[in-house]
Enzyme design. Structure first.
Site, mmCIF file in Angstrom:
data_model
loop_
_atom_site.group_PDB
_atom_site.id
_atom_site.type_symbol
_atom_site.label_atom_id
_atom_site.label_comp_id
_atom_site.label_asym_id
_atom_site.label_seq_id
_atom_site.Cartn_x
_atom_site.Cartn_y
_atom_site.Cartn_z
ATOM 1 N N SER A 63 -15.720 -7.594 -32.347
ATOM 2 C CA SER A 63 -15.619 -9.123 -32.859
ATOM 3 C C SER A 63 -16.842 -9.510 -33.285
ATOM 4 O O SER A 63 -18.096 -9.037 -32.783
ATOM 5 C CB SER A 63 -15.346 -10.049 -31.793
ATOM 6 O OG SER A 63 -15.540 -11.563 -31.892
ATOM 7 N N PRO A 103 -26.399 -13.835 -27.031
ATOM 8 C CA PRO A 103 -25.932 -13.516 -25.800
ATOM 9 C C PRO A 103 -25.215 -14.730 -25.571
ATOM 10 O O PRO A 103 -24.441 -14.951 -24.495
ATOM 11 C CB PRO A 103 -27.336 -13.287 -25.312
ATOM 12 C CG PRO A 103 -28.090 -12.932 -26.249
ATOM 13 C CD PRO A 103 -27.675 -13.399 -27.598
ATOM 14 N N HIS A 114 -23.314 -16.826 -26.996
ATOM 15 C CA HIS A 114 -22.011 -17.152 -28.023
ATOM 16 C C HIS A 114 -20.911 -17.974 -26.770
ATOM 17 O O HIS A 114 -20.642 -17.362 -25.608
ATOM 18 C CB HIS A 114 -21.660 -15.778 -28.384
ATOM 19 C CG HIS A 114 -20.617 -16.426 -29.479
ATOM 20 N ND1 HIS A 114 -19.233 -16.601 -29.090
ATOM 21 C CD2 HIS A 114 -20.563 -16.508 -30.939
ATOM 22 C CE1 HIS A 114 -18.316 -16.726 -30.303
ATOM 23 N NE2 HIS A 114 -19.138 -16.523 -31.444
ATOM 24 N N LYS A 125 -18.172 -5.650 -25.120
ATOM 25 C CA LYS A 125 -17.910 -4.792 -26.583
ATOM 26 C C LYS A 125 -19.102 -4.446 -27.301
ATOM 27 O O LYS A 125 -18.825 -3.322 -27.728
ATOM 28 C CB LYS A 125 -17.165 -6.189 -27.473
ATOM 29 C CG LYS A 125 -15.713 -6.427 -26.929
ATOM 30 C CD LYS A 125 -15.530 -7.767 -28.271
ATOM 31 C CE LYS A 125 -14.025 -7.887 -27.665
ATOM 32 N NZ LYS A 125 -12.820 -6.950 -27.740
#
Length: 255
Positions: A135, A141, A143, A157
């Protein structure tokens, strides 16, 4: 016996909304691919047709995914933790919904350990390529996706993406924008890096287009050892992308 003319491709997360499309597209290309799917439950297997080429296994348990990976040529990873909305949220009263992850299904377990298990098993099976769908947003960090259910999903991820990039296996890492359930093949696709596309008005992509890029990535050397963000222009603007070799060729980022 291995089919010398066709490539055996395993799609993990084949019961998910994007995974189902990839699995179906591979099944339609019987001259090129032998498709396999990996799902978590018997219900998911039935949902996508219940064929013998769909395996049931838990990516968090390395042993349970061995049979699905045995003998494949390439792996497309579409597994992901899914945050759930806490019950009782009333949109009419304003406020924000709260999210949680089910026990054992946090991003650390699914997006990190689960993906690491898949990469390790694929390496042991000497696969020729891994396509991993992630994504956009991983450079930040803070987000908002990371705060959902306190899961830090983009951080985990990203860790799995780095693990794949360091594995030595030819890889294609696709960091998709916001996913839409619309028709594919009718938009101009945009590739970028380091979340630059998030600063623009073009930060979404259809699941069908993501699925198509996954399969196209298996066909071109230009897609290997590449990592990129993927979005699209709105339908009706630009020219629908048809030349995927050219698209992959313009990507220079390895991570």
């Amino acid at each position: 016996m291995a089919d010398l003319n066709r490539s055996t491709v395993l799609v993990t997360g084949a019961g998910g909304r994007t995974g189902q499309i990839v699995y179906r597209k591979l099944k339609e290309k019987t001259d090129q691919y032998v498709a396999r799917g990996l799902v978590r439950t018997d219900e998911s297997k039935e949902k996508i047709g219940g064929a013998d080429d769909v395996f049931v296994g838990d990516i968090r348990n390395a042993d349970s995914i061995g049979p699905a990976i045995q003998g494949i040529d390439t792996l497309i990873i579409l597994t992901s933790a899914v945050p759930r909305m806490k019950p009782g949220f009333d949109i009419s009263k304003g406020g924000r919904p709260e999210f949680y992850y089910e026990d054992g299904a946090y991003p650390e377990q699914v997006d990190w350990i689960g993906q690491k298990n898949q990469i390790d098993a694929a390496k042991a099976a000497e696969v020729k390529q891994i396509v991993l769908v992630g994504s956009m947003g991983g450079t930040n960090p803070n987000h908002p996706l990371n705060s959902l259910g306190n899961g830090n999903i983009l951080i985990w991820k990203r860790k799995a993406e780095q693990y794949l990039a360091d594995s030595g296996i030819p890889y294609t890492i696709i960091r998709a924008g916001g996913l839409q359930d619309k028709d594919g093949g009718v938009r101009e696709l945009l590739v970028g890096k380091d979340d630059e596309l998030l600063q623009t008005d073009t930060k979404t992509i259809t699941r069908a287009d993501v699925a198509e890029v996954c399969i196209q990535a298996l066909q071109f050397e230009e897609a290997k050892f590449k990592a990129f963000d993927l979005a699209s222009k709105p339908e009706g603007t630009g020219t629908p992308t048809k030349d995927f070799k050219a698209m992959f060729s313009q990507i220079t980022a390895r991570f």
